[in-house]
Design an enzyme around this catalytic site. Structure first.
Site, short mmCIF file in Angstrom:
data_model
loop_
_atom_site.label_atom_id
_atom_site.label_comp_id
_atom_site.label_asym_id
_atom_site.label_seq_id
_atom_site.Cartn_x
_atom_site.Cartn_y
_atom_site.Cartn_z
N LYS A 150 0.82 -1.21 0.00
CA LYS A 150 0.00 0.00 0.00
C LYS A 150 0.86 1.27 0.00
O LYS A 150 0.42 2.32 -0.45
CB LYS A 150 -0.94 0.00 1.20
CG LYS A 150 -1.80 -1.25 1.34
CD LYS A 150 -3.20 -1.02 0.88
CE LYS A 150 -4.16 -2.19 1.00
NZ LYS A 150 -3.69 -3.54 0.86
C1 LIG Z 1 -4.22 -4.67 0.23
C2 LIG Z 1 -3.40 -5.91 0.12
C3 LIG Z 1 -3.66 -6.90 -0.86
C4 LIG Z 1 -4.83 -6.81 -1.82
O1 LIG Z 1 -4.66 -5.81 -2.79
P1 LIG Z 1 -5.92 -5.27 -3.64
O2 LIG Z 1 -5.39 -4.12 -4.42
O3 LIG Z 1 -6.95 -4.85 -2.61
O4 LIG Z 1 -6.41 -6.38 -4.49
C5 LIG Z 1 -2.81 -7.99 -0.93
N1 LIG Z 1 -1.78 -8.14 -0.05
C6 LIG Z 1 -1.50 -7.22 0.89
C7 LIG Z 1 -0.37 -7.45 1.83
C8 LIG Z 1 -2.30 -6.07 1.03
O5 LIG Z 1 -2.02 -5.17 1.99
#
Ligand SMILES: *Cc1c(COP(=O)(O)O)cnc(C)c1O
Length: 499
Positions: A113
């Site tokens: 993120k």
């Molecule tokens: C948010 C997240 C995901 C999922 O990503 P999306 O864009 O919501 O599909 C996968 N792995 C981790 C560690 C995340 O923080």
């Protein structure tokens, strides 16, 4: 470049408006009306450039209402060696021949993120200046873990912004709670809620639509905005790392410029994999998108059958950031696959609201299956995969990434496809130490506290503990409040000092 809404193709707004507003008034998501083009020559040029320069190139195509100076300001503040540990912002590691791990977790909070949330505050403040000049932006976040911390780190001490994060007291891991309660910065607030994630999220939604609070903010020259993953300003930074990693493969001689690759993404809200789809739309040669889910396999079923059905049991898994039954960003993919037919999208999402399910027409299903492969695995398979990958390749992956590796292995066994492949690695394994340690160690570690587990995992794996996580051990908590959902509006006004 202008943006339409998935539920109103006639609406046209600038990138700054789309980013400042977050979501369209009728409930649709903002989508670019066309995609900027990426040529093999562009890739050749970009291969010789830094990550920040590659980011600027991609942003320039989408954010045409931003000046060069504004784009420079955004990318040079976001993608620094100081924040990402080195100039290699999105590192590519070799797993085995032809298979690469795109490590998106070298940022300050150790999860992918950061790639978007380090940039978003700058995109948002520049956008606000163009649309609602002079107002302070107040970001409210309800989080089940990763997003809250990444947003706090991104917005911390950014001029013209304040950020307040609510999390469910019993709904986040020890490490995640510690990351948030010790948050530094003069414009941040963090507060626990007695209840679950839905309570926190509903509480935040109620504040967003509370006109008395909105007026109060307005009279103090402030305005709410949202940092959640449907904001275009979170999607566009994610397109960059797919293009960047392709450049790295060309540069390293692993592929020829123009060769097709596959992409595997551990998926929750469908933002990360959608960014790869947009990269392909621009011209990046991607053959197949492999969409990996945990036991909450609503997307696997959708890709196989064309029926999206959220009426099912919800599982709490060891890959919590993928524990989702409504993948919001799927709406943007469907808009493209339906030929930008806003009426069709309105019908599908009305059905989802009323019945919790919808079925796409056969032609759409066929297009979906041409491009996407869906697969899933449960917690036991996730742990087996962590152990197998560690034993075979000495590579330690987190629980989310392991889901992607497992689904990719299933895909390869099923299809024999040996196209070179990038697997999105979305979190540092130490963020989920208990589960990862449980997978690689045969000892019983149940009695250890969080930091003893981190130490034990370090002993077992030899992988360095990220400093940001190690430092948490001795940090004092700044935010210890735990309140009822009904007290959230007051808490917001208090934290903003305008009660
Ligand atoms: C948010 C997240 C995901 C999922 O990503 P999306 O864009 O919501 O599909 C996968 N792995 C981790 C560690 C995340 O923080």
């Amino acid at each position: 470049m202008l943006y339409n809404s998935t539920r109103n193709s006639n609406l046209k707004v600038t990138a700054a408006q789309a980013i400042a507003q977050g979501i369209s008034e009728e409930g649709g998501l903002f989508v670019p009306e066309s995609l900027p083009k990426l040529t093999p020559d562009d890739i050749k040029t970009l291969a010789g450039k830094s990550y920040a320069e590659r980011a600027k190139f991609v942003l320039k195509g989408f954010l045409t209402d931003f000046t060069d100076e504004e784009l420079d300001y955004c990318v040079s503040n976001a993608y620094t060696a100081e924040k990402f540990g080195s100039d290699d912002i999105a590192q590519l590691a070799h797993l085995y021949s032809g298979t690469y791990m795109l490590e998106l977790w070298h940022g300050p909070t150790c999860a992918f993120k950061d790639m978007a949330l380090q940039l978003l505050p700058y995109l948002l403040t520049v956008s606000a200046k163009k649309t609602v000049d002079g107002k302070d932006i107040v970001i409210l976040v309800a989080t089940s873990g990763d997003t809250g911390k990444a947003a706090l780190e991104g917005f911390k001490d950014v001029d013209g912004t304040k950020i307040i994060v609510f999390y469910p007291d019993d709904g986040v891991s020890d490490m995640q709670k510690r990351q948030m309660t010790t948050q530094e910065g003069k414009n941040v607030g963090v507060c626990a809620i007695k209840g679950n994630f839905d309570d926190a999220q509903n509480g935040v939604k109620a504040i967003f639509t509370n006109s008395a609070i909105k007026q109060k903010l307005d009279s103090h020259n402030m305005q709410f905005s949202s940092a959640n993953s449907i904001n275009w300003g979170r999607l566009v930074p994610q397109i960059v790392y797919y293009i960047s990693s392709y450049c790295e493969l060309v540069k390293a001689g692993e592929i020829e410029n123009g060769d097709e690759i596959n992409v595997v993404v551990p998926t929750g809200n469908f933002g990360n994999i959608l960014a790869a789809y947009y990269a392909k739309g621009m011209g990046l040669p991607i053959a197949k998108f492999i969409c990996a889910s945990n036991a909450n396999k609503v997307l696997t079923d959708f890709i196989a059958t064309g029926v999206y059905d959220k009426n099912r049991e919800f599982f709490t898994t060891i890959s919590p950031s993928m524990d989702i039954l409504i993948s919001s960003n799927l709406e943007r993919l469907l808009y493209e696959l339906c030929g930008k037919d806003d009426k069709a999208i309105n019908e599908l999402f009305t059905k989802l609201k009323e019945d919790g399910k919808y079925a796409v027409p056969d032609a759409v299903k066929q297009k979906l299956q041409q491009e996407f492969y869906g697969g899933c695995c449960d917690d036991a398979q996730t742990k087996q995969t962590i152990k197998a990958v560690f034993d075979k390749y000495s590579y330690l992956c987190d629980t989310h990434t392991a889901v992607a590796v497992k689904v990719y292995e299933d895909y390869k066994a099923e299809t024999g496809d040996d196209t070179k492949t990038i697997i999105a690695s979305t979190a540092n394994p130490y963020k989920f130490s208990a589960s990862v340690l449980g997978a690689v160690s045969s000892e019983d570690c149940g009695q250890l506290d969080e930091f003893e587990k981190v130490g034990k995992l370090n002993e077992t794996s030899g992988m360095a503990v990220p400093k940001a996580l190690a430092d948490l051990k001795d940090k004092q908590a700044r935010f210890n409040d735990c309140i009822l959902k009904d007290e959230m509006p007051d808490a917001v006004l208090n934290m903003l000092g305008i009660k």
